[in-house]
Design a protein around this motif. Structure first.
Motif, PDB file in Angstrom:
ATOM      1  N   VAL A  99       0.866  -1.182   0.000  1.00 20.87           N
ATOM      2  CA  VAL A  99       0.000   0.000   0.000  1.00 20.87           C
ATOM      3  C   VAL A  99       0.898   1.225   0.000  1.00 20.87           C
ATOM      4  N   GLU A 100       0.724   2.082  -0.992  1.00 16.52           N
ATOM      5  CA  GLU A 100       1.420   3.368  -1.044  1.00 16.52           C
ATOM      6  C   GLU A 100       0.375   4.469  -0.957  1.00 16.52           C
ATOM      7  N   VAL A 101       0.705   5.556  -0.265  1.00 15.03           N
ATOM      8  CA  VAL A 101      -0.166   6.724  -0.192  1.00 15.03           C
ATOM      9  C   VAL A 101       0.480   7.799  -1.057  1.00 15.03           C
ATOM     10  N   ALA A 102      -0.221   8.206  -2.095  1.00 13.73           N
ATOM     11  CA  ALA A 102       0.318   9.192  -3.035  1.00 13.73           C
ATOM     12  C   ALA A 102       0.396  10.567  -2.388  1.00 13.73           C
ATOM     13  N   SER A 103       1.438  11.287  -2.751  1.00 13.67           N
ATOM     14  CA  SER A 103       1.587  12.674  -2.327  1.00 13.67           C
ATOM     15  C   SER A 103       2.026  13.474  -3.546  1.00 13.67           C
ATOM     16  N   GLN A 104       2.022  14.774  -3.416  1.00 16.87           N
ATOM     17  CA  GLN A 104       2.380  15.630  -4.546  1.00 16.87           C
ATOM     18  C   GLN A 104       3.735  15.247  -5.127  1.00 16.87           C
ATOM     19  N   GLY A 105       4.688  14.924  -4.282  1.00 20.37           N
ATOM     20  CA  GLY A 105       6.030  14.602  -4.757  1.00 20.37           C
ATOM     21  C   GLY A 105       6.237  13.160  -5.173  1.00 20.37           C
ATOM     22  N   SER A 106       5.247  12.294  -4.961  1.00 18.36           N
ATOM     23  CA  SER A 106       5.457  10.871  -5.256  1.00 18.36           C
ATOM     24  C   SER A 106       4.605  10.357  -6.411  1.00 18.36           C
ATOM     25  N   ILE A 107       3.910  11.212  -7.113  1.00 17.69           N
ATOM     26  CA  ILE A 107       2.966  10.769  -8.139  1.00 17.69           C
ATOM     27  C   ILE A 107       3.629   9.863  -9.177  1.00 17.69           C
ATOM     28  N   ARG A 108       4.708  10.320  -9.789  1.00 18.40           N
ATOM     29  CA  ARG A 108       5.365   9.513 -10.820  1.00 18.40           C
ATOM     30  C   ARG A 108       5.868   8.192 -10.244  1.00 18.40           C
ATOM     31  N   ARG A 109       6.502   8.253  -9.078  1.00 15.59           N
ATOM     32  CA  ARG A 109       7.028   7.020  -8.477  1.00 15.59           C
ATOM     33  C   ARG A 109       5.906   6.036  -8.157  1.00 15.59           C
ATOM     34  N   ASP A 110       4.837   6.516  -7.514  1.00 14.66           N
ATOM     35  CA  ASP A 110       3.761   5.615  -7.089  1.00 14.66           C
ATOM     36  C   ASP A 110       2.949   5.065  -8.250  1.00 14.66           C
ATOM     37  N   TYR A 111       2.692   5.897  -9.262  1.00 13.41           N
ATOM     38  CA  TYR A 111       1.829   5.484 -10.375  1.00 13.41           C
ATOM     39  C   TYR A 111       2.578   4.873 -11.556  1.00 13.41           C
ATOM     40  N   GLU A 112       3.846   5.222 -11.753  1.00 13.94           N
ATOM     41  CA  GLU A 112       4.558   4.745 -12.938  1.00 13.94           C
ATOM     42  C   GLU A 112       5.726   3.810 -12.631  1.00 13.94           C
ATOM     43  N   VAL A 113       6.578   4.182 -11.687  1.00 17.77           N
ATOM     44  CA  VAL A 113       7.792   3.399 -11.433  1.00 17.77           C
ATOM     45  C   VAL A 113       7.500   2.163 -10.592  1.00 17.77           C
ATOM     46  N   LYS A 114       6.882   2.352  -9.453  1.00 14.75           N
ATOM     47  CA  LYS A 114       6.709   1.255  -8.501  1.00 14.75           C
ATOM     48  C   LYS A 114       5.827   0.112  -9.005  1.00 14.75           C
ATOM     49  N   PRO A 115       4.739   0.372  -9.736  1.00 16.59           N
ATOM     50  CA  PRO A 115       3.942  -0.776 -10.187  1.00 16.59           C
ATOM     51  C   PRO A 115       4.752  -1.779 -11.011  1.00 16.59           C
ATOM     52  N   GLY A 116       5.579  -1.298 -11.911  1.00 11.74           N
ATOM     53  CA  GLY A 116       6.385  -2.210 -12.722  1.00 11.74           C
ATOM     54  C   GLY A 116       7.383  -2.989 -11.905  1.00 11.74           C
ATOM     55  N   ARG A 117       8.012  -2.334 -10.954  1.00  8.67           N
ATOM     56  CA  ARG A 117       9.011  -3.005 -10.110  1.00  8.67           C
ATOM     57  C   ARG A 117       8.344  -4.025  -9.187  1.00  8.67           C
ATOM     58  N   TYR A 118       7.250  -3.615  -8.545  1.00  8.07           N
ATOM     59  CA  TYR A 118       6.554  -4.550  -7.654  1.00  8.07           C
ATOM     60  C   TYR A 118       6.011  -5.746  -8.441  1.00  8.07           C
ATOM     61  N   ALA A 119       5.406  -5.501  -9.602  1.00  8.36           N
ATOM     62  CA  ALA A 119       4.847  -6.597 -10.405  1.00  8.36           C
ATOM     63  C   ALA A 119       5.939  -7.549 -10.872  1.00  8.36           C
ATOM     64  N   SER A 120       7.082  -7.004 -11.286  1.00 15.51           N
ATOM     65  CA  SER A 120       8.159  -7.877 -11.770  1.00 15.51           C
ATOM     66  C   SER A 120       8.691  -8.788 -10.675  1.00 15.51           C
ATOM     67  N   ARG A 121       8.489  -8.412  -9.414  1.00 17.49           N
ATOM     68  CA  ARG A 121       8.902  -9.252  -8.292  1.00 17.49           C
ATOM     69  C   ARG A 121       7.790 -10.212  -7.853  1.00 17.49           C
ATOM     70  N   GLY A 122       6.645 -10.173  -8.554  1.00 16.62           N
ATOM     71  CA  GLY A 122       5.560 -11.113  -8.273  1.00 16.62           C
ATOM     72  C   GLY A 122       4.689 -10.731  -7.097  1.00 16.62           C
TER      73      GLY A 122
END
Length: 185
Positions: A99-122
């Motif tokens: 669970v990530e809580v989005a903030s103004q400074g984390s939008i790109r990381r939470d919505y674009e970067v992290k999903p791919g990394r988390y999914a690739s780890r299963g």
């Protein structure tokens, strides 16, 4: 894992009031705000009692994913025996739900970067709670290129996550919504 965590640990005390993590090879410090903490607390309070004794919720501990990414998710559900070790870093393969809580400074990381990394780890389920937009984004069915399932649900009704641990519910009606970041009619 040791090299990455050694880099991150140098910054942990340097930025009080900020959460630090390594994303795409860069150290990132995010300021923490009351709506962020309130959302994390509400989600933790909702999830904890639904987990059996073999699972636990941890917050802001390191999960080194690869040479360039050491994430510290707002919440992660891992085996209780691992959480009881009280470590500062854990293998990401232990995570069933992030669970990530989005903030103004984390939008790109939470919505674009992290999903791919988390999914690739299963990691089976990834949830973004977004106080700026008053909605939740739930992702499931991980693959090497990201999550194959994704829904955006406005805050209001209970959110149900169909996870390997069972159906987990998070009430969203009372989650904080930032009045400055969300346009009002």
């Amino acid at each position: 894992m040791t090299r990455l965590h050694a880099q991150l640990s140098r910054f942990e005390d340097a930025f009080p009031g900020f959460r630090t993590e390594i994303v795409e090879g860069s150290v990132v410090a995010c300021p923490l705000r009351p709506h962020h903490a309130g959302t994390v607390f509400a989600a933790w309070k909702a999830l904890g009692p639904q987990l059996g004794p073999e699972w636990d919720v941890v917050s802001d501990v390191a999960f080194p994913l690869d040479e360039d990414n050491e994430f510290c998710p707002d919440l992660a559900v891992i085996p209780a025996r691992e959480a009881n070790r009280n470590a500062i870093a854990y293998p990401p393969d232990l995570i069933e739900l992030v669970v990530e809580v989005a903030s103004q400074g984390s939008i790109r990381r939470d919505y674009e970067v992290k999903p791919g990394r988390y999914a690739s780890r299963g990691i089976a389920n990834y949830l973004i709670l977004d106080p700026m937009n008053g909605h939740a984004v739930t992702m499931w069915n991980p693959g090497p290129d990201g999550y194959r399932g994704r829904d955006t649900i406005p805050y209001g009704p209970d959110l149900t996550i169909d996870s390997p641990l069972g159906k987990l519910k998070i009430p969203t009606a009372g989650l904080p919504v930032d009045p400055k970041a969300r346009p009002r009619p």
